[in-house]
Design an enzyme around this catalytic site. Structure first.
Site, mmCIF file in Angstrom:
data_model
loop_
_atom_site.group_PDB
_atom_site.id
_atom_site.type_symbol
_atom_site.label_atom_id
_atom_site.label_comp_id
_atom_site.label_asym_id
_atom_site.label_seq_id
_atom_site.Cartn_x
_atom_site.Cartn_y
_atom_site.Cartn_z
ATOM 1 C CE LYS A 52 -3.808 -2.458 2.221
ATOM 2 N NZ LYS A 52 -4.624 -2.717 3.407
ATOM 3 C CD GLN A 96 -3.432 -4.500 6.460
ATOM 4 O OE1 GLN A 96 -3.603 -3.409 5.916
ATOM 5 N NE2 GLN A 96 -3.848 -5.629 5.923
ATOM 6 C CG ASP A 119 -9.347 -0.148 5.137
ATOM 7 O OD1 ASP A 119 -9.079 -0.588 4.010
ATOM 8 O OD2 ASP A 119 -8.599 -0.266 6.129
HETATM 9 N N1 GUN Z 1 -6.790 -6.952 6.280
HETATM 10 C C1 GUN Z 1 -7.126 -7.667 5.188
HETATM 11 N N2 GUN Z 1 -7.656 -6.861 4.233
HETATM 12 C C2 GUN Z 1 -7.657 -5.608 4.754
HETATM 13 C C3 GUN Z 1 -8.071 -4.340 4.242
HETATM 14 O O1 GUN Z 1 -8.580 -4.195 3.115
HETATM 15 N N3 GUN Z 1 -7.886 -3.273 5.089
HETATM 16 C C4 GUN Z 1 -7.351 -3.411 6.340
HETATM 17 N N4 GUN Z 1 -7.241 -2.312 7.084
HETATM 18 N N5 GUN Z 1 -6.967 -4.580 6.830
HETATM 19 C C5 GUN Z 1 -7.115 -5.661 6.041
#
Ligand code: GUN
Length: 289
Positions: A52, A96, A119
């Site tokens: 990311k 995350q 998100d």
């Molecule tokens: N863990 C797995 N997929 C995601 C996501 O799209 N965002 C976040 N914050 N954590 C995750």
């Protein structure tokens, strides 16, 4: 059979975003800024967060990665979220997941300012999604919609079967595919670990979205000819055929089912890259607000 190429589509989207950032910045606008909080050292989470941050650099965004130790208290984590909520330079914040078991994930999600919740996990943004109001859509479901749209996959009136009811993928996906939008207008069946006769249901799917986390679970005897398959699963397994000693596998037995499909996403290179592209899109949207 057409491969839904998430890697190429995500690169197209990133190029579109980069062009927009250049134009915003050259007219004196603000550089979009994403902040990510990573708790602990889980390998998969590290990989996702690093990807990311790298994607932010690629499109000209600012990014800030905050690393907290595995044993951080919930209070300290919430204080970090609050600091970012108040920082007017930061447009988007992601924490995350998963978080260590001593932390209440929902409390942390609820603490994020819904305006910075790129998100799309905050209850108020989930509510807006259900009501078809403007909001940040969760990145993985949004990436799947974007793939279906860019490849002109017909969804209206189709039977969409979703396997898995996670908050991040299965549950929002089932809602989005049933909305009166394009893509959407499906008749949706959401299946999960307590579903009986799963095979009977999957055999009637025109669109099958699998987000289960079980390697090659979907086999050809579970499918109808002409199905469109979206494979969200991504599991790292040991391999003596790769340099790294690992390979990534999806929830679908790709090689043995592809001949039955109208469309199918590969793993890797399908849904994964789209998730990151849509996170960037949400951050740009927040920055423009
Ligand atoms: N863990 C797995 N997929 C995601 C996501 O799209 N965002 C976040 N914050 N954590 C995750």
């Amino acid at each position: 059979m057409i491969i839904l190429d998430g890697k190429k589509t995500a690169n197209d989207i990133k190029e579109e975003i980069a062009l927009e950032v250049t134009s915003i910045v050259s007219s004196g606008g603000k550089v979009p800024h994403l902040s990510a909080i990573l708790v602990g050292t889980d390998g998969a989470s590290e990989t996702y967060v690093n990807a990311k941050v790298k994607a932010c650099e690629k499109v000209g965004f600012k990014s800030t990665l905050i690393r907290l130790s595995e044993d951080v208290s919930q209070e300290d984590l919430l204080a970090e979220v609050e600091k970012i909520n108040k920082n007017s330079d930061i447009d988007g914040l992601i924490v995350q997941l998963p978080l260590p078991s001593h932390v209440d994930e929902m409390k942390v999600t609820e603490a994020i300012d819904p305006e910075k919740d790129v998100d799309g996990f905050h209850p108020s943004n989930i509510g807006r999604m259900v009501l078809n109001l403007p909001t940040y859509l969760p990145a993985t479901p949004a990436g799947i919609l974007e793939l279906l749209k860019r490849y002109n996959v017909e969804t209206s009136g189709k039977h969409c079967v979703v396997i898995g009811r996670s908050h991040i993928v299965g549950s929002p996906m089932s809602i989005l595919m049933g909305r009166n939008t394009n893509p959407g207008n499906c008749t949706v069946t959401l299946t999960h670990s307590r579903t009986k006769n799963l095979q009977e249901i999957t055999k009637t799917a025109d669109i099958l979205i699998v987000a289960l986390g079980r390697v090659e679970f979907i086999t050809s005897d579970m499918l109808k000819d002409g199905v469109c398959i979206i494979d969200v699963g991504i599991t790292r397994v040991k391999s003596d055929k790769t340099k790294s000693g690992w390979k990534l596998l999806g929830d679908v037995d790709f090689e043995n089912v592809k001949h039955m499909c109208s469309f199918i996403t590969p793993v890797p290179g399908g849904v994964g890259p789209m998730t990151i592209a849509m996170l960037l899109k949400n951050t740009l949207l927040s920055s423009k607000k």
